[in-house]
Design an enzyme around this catalytic site. Sequence first.
Site, PDB file in Angstrom:
ATOM      1  N   ILE A  18      31.325  27.923  36.795  1.00  0.00           N
ATOM      2  CA  ILE A  18      32.778  27.940  36.621  1.00  0.00           C
ATOM      3  C   ILE A  18      33.352  26.533  36.736  1.00  0.00           C
ATOM      4  O   ILE A  18      34.195  26.128  35.923  1.00  0.00           O
ATOM      5  CB  ILE A  18      33.434  28.895  37.632  1.00  0.00           C
ATOM      6  N   ALA A  53      38.476  30.432  43.582  1.00  0.00           N
ATOM      7  CA  ALA A  53      37.141  30.632  44.168  1.00  0.00           C
ATOM      8  C   ALA A  53      37.180  31.715  45.243  1.00  0.00           C
ATOM      9  O   ALA A  53      37.033  32.897  44.947  1.00  0.00           O
ATOM     10  CB  ALA A  53      36.632  29.299  44.727  1.00  0.00           C
ATOM     11  N   ARG A  54      37.363  31.322  46.488  1.00  0.00           N
ATOM     12  CA  ARG A  54      37.487  32.241  47.605  1.00  0.00           C
ATOM     13  C   ARG A  54      38.638  31.778  48.489  1.00  0.00           C
ATOM     14  O   ARG A  54      38.802  30.580  48.738  1.00  0.00           O
ATOM     15  CB  ARG A  54      36.193  32.306  48.431  1.00  0.00           C
ATOM     16  N   ASP A  89      44.684  32.352  43.077  1.00  0.00           N
ATOM     17  CA  ASP A  89      44.250  33.666  42.610  1.00  0.00           C
ATOM     18  C   ASP A  89      43.506  34.416  43.705  1.00  0.00           C
ATOM     19  O   ASP A  89      43.191  35.593  43.533  1.00  0.00           O
ATOM     20  CB  ASP A  89      43.350  33.502  41.376  1.00  0.00           C
ATOM     21  N   GLU A 110      43.035  40.008  51.183  1.00  0.00           N
ATOM     22  CA  GLU A 110      43.335  40.599  49.882  1.00  0.00           C
ATOM     23  C   GLU A 110      43.358  42.116  49.986  1.00  0.00           C
ATOM     24  O   GLU A 110      42.487  42.696  50.629  1.00  0.00           O
ATOM     25  CB  GLU A 110      42.305  40.141  48.842  1.00  0.00           C
ATOM     26  N   HIS A 166      43.771  37.959  42.270  1.00  0.00           N
ATOM     27  CA  HIS A 166      42.312  37.893  42.105  1.00  0.00           C
ATOM     28  C   HIS A 166      41.894  38.539  40.778  1.00  0.00           C
ATOM     29  O   HIS A 166      41.041  39.429  40.736  1.00  0.00           O
ATOM     30  CB  HIS A 166      41.604  38.564  43.282  1.00  0.00           C
TER      31      HIS A 166
END
Length: 328
Positions: free
Chosen positions: A152, A232-233, A257, A262, A281
Amino acid sequence: MASLCLILQRIHEAGPDLMRSAGHEVRLAGSLERAALLAEIAGARAVLTRDALVDAALMDAAPGLRVIGVHGTGVDNVDLAAATARGIPVVNTPGANARSVAEHALALVFHLAKQIGPGERAVRTGDASFKYRSALTELEGVTFGVVGFGAIGRETARLARALGMEPLVWTRRAHDPAVAAAGFAHEPDLGRLLARADIVSLHLPGGPQTRHLIGRAEIARMKPTAFLVNTARGAVIDEEALVEALRGKRIGGAGLDVFAQEPLPLSSPLVGLENVVLTPHVAGSTEAALRRTATALARQVAEVLDGRRPGHLVNTDVAPRLWPEGAS
């Protein structure tokens, strides 16, 4: 003999179709509620997850479990040590959603640089003065910091260059030949990259090594006009430190994102900030990416169930036990 493949969260139907065509039984979990899932997983030979937790207790509830498949690249939701101790291979799908996530990262950049959200709200509220007080950014020639250089990160750098930006890459390796081989500049010091970049885009896996990699000290190194983008995270950023910086306008803005929790709670201070754009996400959730990811995952799960070594084995320590040298 057909093996039960339990899918914890819905994936593109192309994946289950492929597993059924290979002769396996496929079932979508009825609930992620703990007690129900522990009962439902009992007969599973394969478990497929997106970001639902697969821990030791869940593995032990399925004594015949032979493979855990992760839809995507990050495997921080799987207890890898427990899987390895039990001889259970964990597979993932690196690169399957790279193009879609890279496009989303750039979409967040454009949103921030062109103030798409505030501008759209200005039109809807009749705020004609927005045009004269907004500060928009041209992206030609800006330094685009890429933190992490997997599939990515590499694709994001490529797209940024195609748009006229100048990618600068940091990886966790002090000397990373992959960066130079791809034709990009490598900055071995994260602090220097943060200080030089006009945009910082994060592309790292989750886990203890990357938790809060971008904290107060790192954000303080960034330019006051810089944008921070994370597809990413969530845990890679210290969210509290980021909120402080956004509130104090110590950076230009953020595009996120992914989040520490979450779905993002409506009580999160991020929700009320104007200089941040938030998406739930979904960077890897295009039709094309979901199809590629689901089929790539299904193929690997089927490979393991057929006794073959999969293409993307995460916990390679299980290989000598399952596929002795010379075995297919």
